[in-house]
Structure formats: C-alpha cells, structure tokens
Design a protein around this motif. Structure first.
Motif, short mmCIF file in Angstrom:
data_model
loop_
_atom_site.label_atom_id
_atom_site.label_comp_id
_atom_site.label_asym_id
_atom_site.label_seq_id
_atom_site.Cartn_x
_atom_site.Cartn_y
_atom_site.Cartn_z
N SER A 1 0.86 -1.18 0.00
CA SER A 1 0.00 0.00 0.00
C SER A 1 0.90 1.24 0.00
O SER A 1 2.11 1.14 0.21
CB SER A 1 -0.94 0.00 1.22
OG SER A 1 -0.20 -0.13 2.42
N ARG A 2 0.28 2.38 -0.24
CA ARG A 2 1.03 3.64 -0.22
C ARG A 2 0.28 4.65 0.65
O ARG A 2 -0.91 4.50 0.92
CB ARG A 2 1.19 4.20 -1.64
CG ARG A 2 1.84 3.22 -2.62
CD ARG A 2 2.28 3.93 -3.89
NE ARG A 2 2.59 2.99 -4.97
CZ ARG A 2 3.75 2.35 -5.11
NH1 ARG A 2 4.71 2.55 -4.23
NH2 ARG A 2 3.94 1.51 -6.13
N ILE A 3 0.99 5.66 1.07
CA ILE A 3 0.49 6.76 1.90
C ILE A 3 0.15 6.29 3.32
O ILE A 3 0.63 6.84 4.30
CB ILE A 3 -0.74 7.45 1.28
CG1 ILE A 3 -0.44 7.85 -0.17
CG2 ILE A 3 -1.13 8.68 2.11
CD1 ILE A 3 0.72 8.78 -0.34
N GLN A 4 -0.66 5.24 3.45
CA GLN A 4 -0.94 4.67 4.76
C GLN A 4 -0.98 3.15 4.65
O GLN A 4 -1.40 2.61 3.64
CB GLN A 4 -2.26 5.20 5.34
CG GLN A 4 -3.51 4.74 4.60
CD GLN A 4 -4.78 5.30 5.23
OE1 GLN A 4 -4.79 6.41 5.73
NE2 GLN A 4 -5.84 4.52 5.19
N PRO A 5 -0.50 2.44 5.69
CA PRO A 5 -0.40 0.98 5.59
C PRO A 5 -1.76 0.30 5.69
O PRO A 5 -2.66 0.76 6.39
CB PRO A 5 0.47 0.61 6.81
CG PRO A 5 0.25 1.72 7.78
CD PRO A 5 0.04 2.96 6.96
N LEU A 6 -1.90 -0.79 4.96
CA LEU A 6 -3.09 -1.65 5.01
C LEU A 6 -2.65 -3.06 5.37
O LEU A 6 -1.55 -3.48 5.00
CB LEU A 6 -3.82 -1.66 3.67
CG LEU A 6 -4.44 -0.34 3.21
CD1 LEU A 6 -4.96 -0.47 1.77
CD2 LEU A 6 -5.57 0.09 4.14
N PRO A 7 -3.48 -3.82 6.08
CA PRO A 7 -3.09 -5.19 6.46
C PRO A 7 -3.11 -6.13 5.27
O PRO A 7 -3.75 -5.83 4.24
CB PRO A 7 -4.17 -5.57 7.50
CG PRO A 7 -5.34 -4.71 7.18
CD PRO A 7 -4.77 -3.42 6.66
N PRO A 8 -2.42 -7.27 5.36
CA PRO A 8 -2.42 -8.26 4.27
C PRO A 8 -3.83 -8.67 3.90
O PRO A 8 -4.67 -8.91 4.75
CB PRO A 8 -1.62 -9.43 4.87
CG PRO A 8 -0.75 -8.82 5.91
CD PRO A 8 -1.56 -7.68 6.48
N GLY A 9 -4.08 -8.74 2.60
CA GLY A 9 -5.39 -9.12 2.12
C GLY A 9 -6.29 -7.95 1.81
O GLY A 9 -7.32 -8.10 1.16
N GLU A 10 -5.91 -6.74 2.28
CA GLU A 10 -6.73 -5.56 2.06
C GLU A 10 -6.06 -4.56 1.11
O GLU A 10 -6.52 -3.42 0.99
CB GLU A 10 -7.07 -4.88 3.40
CG GLU A 10 -7.91 -5.76 4.32
CD GLU A 10 -8.30 -5.05 5.59
OE1 GLU A 10 -8.20 -3.80 5.63
OE2 GLU A 10 -8.71 -5.72 6.56
N GLU A 11 -4.99 -4.98 0.47
CA GLU A 11 -4.31 -4.10 -0.48
C GLU A 11 -5.24 -3.79 -1.66
O GLU A 11 -6.02 -4.63 -2.09
CB GLU A 11 -3.03 -4.76 -1.00
CG GLU A 11 -2.03 -5.12 0.07
CD GLU A 11 -2.19 -6.53 0.59
OE1 GLU A 11 -1.30 -7.01 1.31
OE2 GLU A 11 -3.22 -7.17 0.28
N LYS A 12 -5.13 -2.58 -2.18
CA LYS A 12 -6.04 -2.11 -3.24
C LYS A 12 -5.49 -2.30 -4.65
O LYS A 12 -6.21 -2.06 -5.62
CB LYS A 12 -6.37 -0.63 -3.02
CG LYS A 12 -6.93 -0.29 -1.65
CD LYS A 12 -8.26 -0.94 -1.40
CE LYS A 12 -8.83 -0.50 -0.05
NZ LYS A 12 -10.12 -1.17 0.24
#
Length: 653
Positions: A423-434
């Motif tokens: 992810s960029r700008i703010q972290p996202l947990p595994p499986g929730e990447e856009k």
C-alpha cells in the motif's frame, strides 16, 4: 532491464518487493510485477520447468491460509510459492541469465548540467544521457548535445511523484503544472521544460519553466491535494500502475482517494506486506520435504489420484498409484508404508478446505506453539528443516522456573515469508491491499525461505496470571487496546498490525526486545539479523504465552550455532538478568520512564531508542506496543514489574 549482483534474493520480498522504488547509485527503478518474472516470460517449457524446480517453495499451511486471506476462489487456490531468481539458476542449452526485471521509473529526468526535463519510456535499458540542444538561459554553458556522447551528463530521475492511498503511482504533471490546467496554447512537454532550484527552502526553491512560452512556476501548492488534482489530466488519480509495465491499463481510481505529492524517497511511498510461517511437523518431515522438492514427481502423483476412492472417510489408492509409490519409496530409501501414508495424508490435506477461523494469526501460530512445547524431539531423519531440543529446567538456577516453564533450543528451523502486496500513503493489512501485483491471476505468489536457529521461551502461566491481577492499575494494555479499536473503527491506519493488545502482550513483546538487545551484545549477532515471533493468546482452549527469538538472515550467519549456545544452563540466566537490569535504566530517564505516550501515534509507553527499540526488520509490530514498566515496574510502584524481583537478585550478585 535487469539488475545482477546488486540486490539479494530476499530483498526482492522485503524491502524491495513488487512496486517498490529501488534507489541505485546511478539510476532509480521500480520492481516489476509477476507477469515478467523469469518463470512467466520464458516460452521454452523445459526452461520454465527448470526455473520452477529451482525456485519453488512449498508450505501447505501458508498456502491455504493465504488462499483464504487473499480471497482466492476455491478452485483457484495458491498452489505454491516462487522465490526470486539470482543470475543463472540452472544450466540448459537455451538458457540465458534468469534475471529479475525492473522498469525505469520515474520516467521524467532532469539534467544536472543544463536542467532540461525529459521523459523516457519505462522499458529504457540504460540510464539516459542528456542530448539537449536548447540553452534555456542565454549565455549559459554549452548545450549537452554538442558534447561527445560518452561525455554527456547522465540524467537524474526527478524527486517528485504523485501517489494515492489506493496504491497507484504516477509521474508529476510537469507540463500541466507550469502551463496551468486551463492553458492549451503551449503545453510544451518533454525536452522543452527545465527544472531549476534556488536558495529558497522547500517547494518555493523548486521552479519549472517552459523554453517555448517562457512561463515559470514554483512547486508551492503542489502538496495540497485540492490544488494538485486540478493539474492532473483526468482531474483525479490516474490509476497508473508502472510496476505492471507499459501494457497495463490504468485502474479507474475512486474519487475518495485523493492524489498526493510525495518525495521519491519518502517512507510513506511503500508499505510492503508479508505473511510468514514456520515449517513444523508433520509438514517438515523428511518425506514431505522430499515430495515438495520433487515438483514433477508430485504432479505425477496428483495425476494418478483420479483412480483413488474414499471409503469410510479414508483415501484408498488405486493399484497403479500404490505400485508407483512403492517404487519411488525404494528409490529414495524410504519405508514404503510410511511413504504411502504420508502421500495419502498430503493428498487429503491438499483437498480439504481451510477453516476460516485459521486465518486469524493467533490460531495459525497456536499450531506452531504446540510444536515447540512438545516434549519429544523430532525423529533423526526428520530434523533437516525442524529440530528442537527441550531443555531440563532442573539444570538452571532455581529462579528460572519461577518465570519460565519451558526453554527450548531450536537448532534448525525454516521460515517461509510470502509477499501479499503493498500500500502507499498509509499501511493496510495483508489481504486488504487495493492494487494488484500482476495483470493476470497466478496460482502462485512470491516468497523466500530462510533457515536459522533460535531460542523458544514459554512463560510460567501461574506467575503470569498472578502478575496480571496485580497490574490492572497499570492500564497501558487496556488503553492501547482501545486506541487500536478506535483507529480501526475510524478507518485510520492500524500501525501496530494487531487488533488486540493487553498487559500480557506488552510484557512478552517488551521482554522480546530487551532479550534481543542483550543477545546481540553477548553472542555476536547483529540485532538486525535476529527476529522475534510472539505467541500470545487468551483463548480458553488455545491459551499460549511464549516467544521465539531466531536468526533468519538467509545466509551462513543464520546457522552458526551462537544463538542456541546461549540457551544453555549458566549462560541464559546471565543474559536474562543483564537484559532486565538494562531495562531498568535509560539515558532518557526520567522522561522515558514517566511518559505515557511515545513513538508513532503514541503506541508506545515507556520505550525509546535508548532502551527498548530494535531495527525495524527485527520487530513484528513496527517497534510499537512496548512498555518497560511491565518488566521493571514504575517509579511509584517498582514491584509491579513481572521481573522486578530479579533486580534485587542482580544487585545481590
């Protein structure tokens, strides 16, 4: 283009995974997606198979967990992992160097001599040299095009990019910025623009100018999303995905994701996600390891299972398959009956659905925890990938059993680290990447396996529960737990990557850090080559409280024996005592000890770089959720620490 002998294989999972900006001395690249990995872009079937054989990694537990976590259809699960290649991975007549590929990004460059701005394609092989014939300022130095080609200055990538929270990344709109969003009279672009800097600080000191219409403009205001979006071609994030190459179509990015100006070297530009697994019995036994390595053999076995039947919930193999397995067992010097039973269990396991509850990290780790707390060492033939030796606590000083109910020497272990996205700008947990890491769906994802050694400690549960009743007033765990829950509810980044925390977790995590710091001092390992793996859970049926400190640096340093040596009686006692004593002091005290909110977003309590924090690669939770007070108590209540009594023991010695 390819990079050879510059980046190690493990670095292409973390920190230079797919979509990462790679800064090299003379150029800046972006790691390419899975579609152009050597296994995918080779057309020769024998070459593809050779690459797969040499780089395939199998971990059934992790494959099933990630298939569910990443939302894969039941009929299209993750079947295996592939590690990055490193130069030549095999020899064949049609073989060429099996390099990992990269794209050239940013695509805009400026000349350090004449300041021209010019754009080049993603696929340009060599760093561009300036061939600009224009003198932006009259009477300036000789234009670069008049110089011999080899003496022309190498152009440098620009330092400004545009990114959004959905993970997209694009070049800064240089032409539209200087000409204005509504000015269509000039719009001169590559080769006609010039980037200059002045003594002014910040964005005011960066100016872009056009040699055609003579307009100039500083970058003031480019850091404001509302202002930046007016200068973008589509008046919103372009949805660009340069890591997927020039043939990838742009995403239709949501209007909710505001594009932002980011520096090329900003830490917020890339947050990679990895999920790891320790290979444990029965997955680590010799026959399983053999079958995982023999990719072609396992494919043959799966093809022959068509004639197998299920009788009373038991798999009955066909005569052809059973005969084939007996032959393979004899060839590999395995007992045929054990070999066949292992194959049957592996086939049954591969076809079983993965329970959704096991996606939870605590559930997943509990199976590893049970492997470490067993009193039986693996059979001799099964110690290649996992070997542990339970220690006799009677051989240690009496106080050790007061705090720990188990010490295990882990002489061999294998960890699989799989890359799930970023992810960029703010972290996202595994499986929730856009964003995607490939254009086309694959039945594999990238991973790397590392071998090492370690020390496993299980806390004394009676002592732990008694301590938990006493330290309710500390309140650090409850306060941080509420902070995490509120952050998740508000859609804010969950920087600690954990959804539940209490005083027990703070204790284990903080002890892990001070223990690693002391081990690095005593056994010669660099702290960055030591990793923690925490086992903390309060489920009535799956309660656990322990930690594994291990080496997994991917090279010979990870298995030199120095770490497990410290687990011996007479050595680990000194390490624990010294670690606890060091935790009672900090050069930033009393400020550090009395501060209730430190670190990123205030997720630490009494913890700073002088006393507890580790290199980022060593910590599972971004150096957050730490509190020395759980170890040694507070100034007002020094007896509230779990190890407070050891301070007296240390001073007496």
């Amino acid at each position: 283009m390819a990079i050879n002998n510059t980046i190690r294989r493990g670095q292409l999972i973390l920190p230079f995974g797919i979509g990462a900006i790679v800064e090299l001395p003379d150029e800046t690249l972006i790691t390419a997606g899975l579609d152009v990995w050597p296994y995918e872009y080779r057309d020769n079937p024998s070459v593809k198979e050779a690459i797969k054989t040499s780089t395939a990694i199998r971990d059934e537990r992790l494959e099933k967990r990630l298939s569910k976590m990443l939302g894969r259809p039941i009929d299209k699960p993750i079947k295996y992992f592939l590690s990055p290649t490193e130069g030549k991975t095999f020899r064949a007549k049609s073989d060429k160097n099996q390099h990992m590929l990269f794209y050239r990004f940013p695509t805009w460059f400026h000349c350090p001599s004449c300041n021209v701005l010019k754009q080049y394609p993603l696929t340009k092989n060599d760093p561009p040299r300036c061939d600009n014939p224009i003198k932006y300022i009259a009477g300036s130095i000789t234009d670069c095009s008049s110089l011999p080609e080899k003496k022309r200055p190498i152009m440098k990538p620009v330092g400004f990019l545009v990114a959004c929270k959905h993970g997209h990344l694009d070049d800064f709109p240089w032409s539209r910025w200087v000409h204005g969003p509504d000015n269509n009279e000039c719009n001169a672009g590559s080769g006609k623009l010039f980037l200059m800097s002045s003594a002014s600080s910040g964005l005011q000191g960066v100016t872009v100018g056009c040699s055609v219409c003579r307009k100039t403009k500083t970058l003031i205001g480019a850091n404001l999303s509302d202002n930046l979006v007016k200068h973008l071609p589509e008046l919103k994030c372009s949805g660009s995905r340069p890591w997927l190459g020039p043939d990838a179509k742009n995403d239709d990015c949501s209007a909710e994701s505001e594009p932002q100006l980011v520096l090329r070297s900003a830490s917020s530009l890339y947050f990679p996600n990895t999920v790891s697994s320790i290979l444990i019995p029965p997955y680590s036994n010799a026959i399983n390891s053999y079958l995982n390595k023999k990719v072609n053999l396992w494919n043959q076995i799966e093809n022959l299972t068509a004639n197998s039947t299920v009788v009373n919930d038991e798999l009955v193999l066909g005569d052809v398959l059973e005969g084939f397995l007996k032959f393979e067992a004899e060839k590999a010097n395995f007992d045929s009956e054990i070999f066949i039973e292992t194959v049957k269990a592996k086939i049954t396991n591969s076809k079983s659905s993965f329970n959704a509850v096991d996606i939870d990290d605590e559930k997943f780790r509990f199976k590893e925890f049970k492997a470490f707390i067993t009193d039986r060492r693996p059979d001799e033939q099964d110690r290649v990938d996992f070997d542990m030796f339970p220690c006799d606590l009677d051989q240690y000083e009496d106080w050790v059993s007061e705090f720990f109910q188990r010490i295990v020497r882990v002489e061999r272990l294998k960890e699989t680290r799989a890359f799930t996205g970023f992810s960029r700008i703010q972290p996202l947990p595994p499986g929730e990447e856009k964003v995607r890491i490939s254009i086309w769906d694959k039945d594999w994802i990238p991973a790397v396996e590392v071998r090492g050694e370690g020390i496993f400690l299980e806390f004394n549960m009676d002592k732990l529960k008694d301590w938990e009743r006493k330290v309710v007033d500390l309140g650090s765990g409850n306060r941080l737990d509420q902070k995490i829950k509120k952050s998740i509810e508000n859609g804010q980044p969950n920087f600690p990557k954990r959804r539940f925390v209490d005083n027990r977790f703070l204790l284990v995590h903080t002890f892990s850090h001070i223990f690693i710091r002391q081990l690095a001092f005593e056994c010669g390992y660099d702290a960055s080559s030591l990793n923690e793996r925490l086992f903390v859970g309060k489920d009535d049926n799956e309660e656990m409280c322990g930690l594994l400190i291990y080496t997994a640096s991917g090279d010979s340093e990870g298995s030199l024996g120095g770490l497990v040596e410290r687990s011996k009686a007479g050595l680990i006692e000194n390490t624990i005592l010294a670690a606890v004593n060091e935790a009672s002091f900090c050069s930033n005290d009393p400020i550090c000890h009395e501060t209730d909110s430190q670190g990123l977003e205030g997720y630490n309590v009494s913890a700073c770089h002088s006393c507890v924090l580790l290199p980022e690669t060593s910590c599972e939770h971004n150096n957050l959720l730490l509190d020395r007070r759980c170890i040694v108590g507070s100034f007002d209540n020094p007896d509230l620490g779990f190890f407070s009594s050891l301070l007296t023991h240390f001073n007496d010695d």
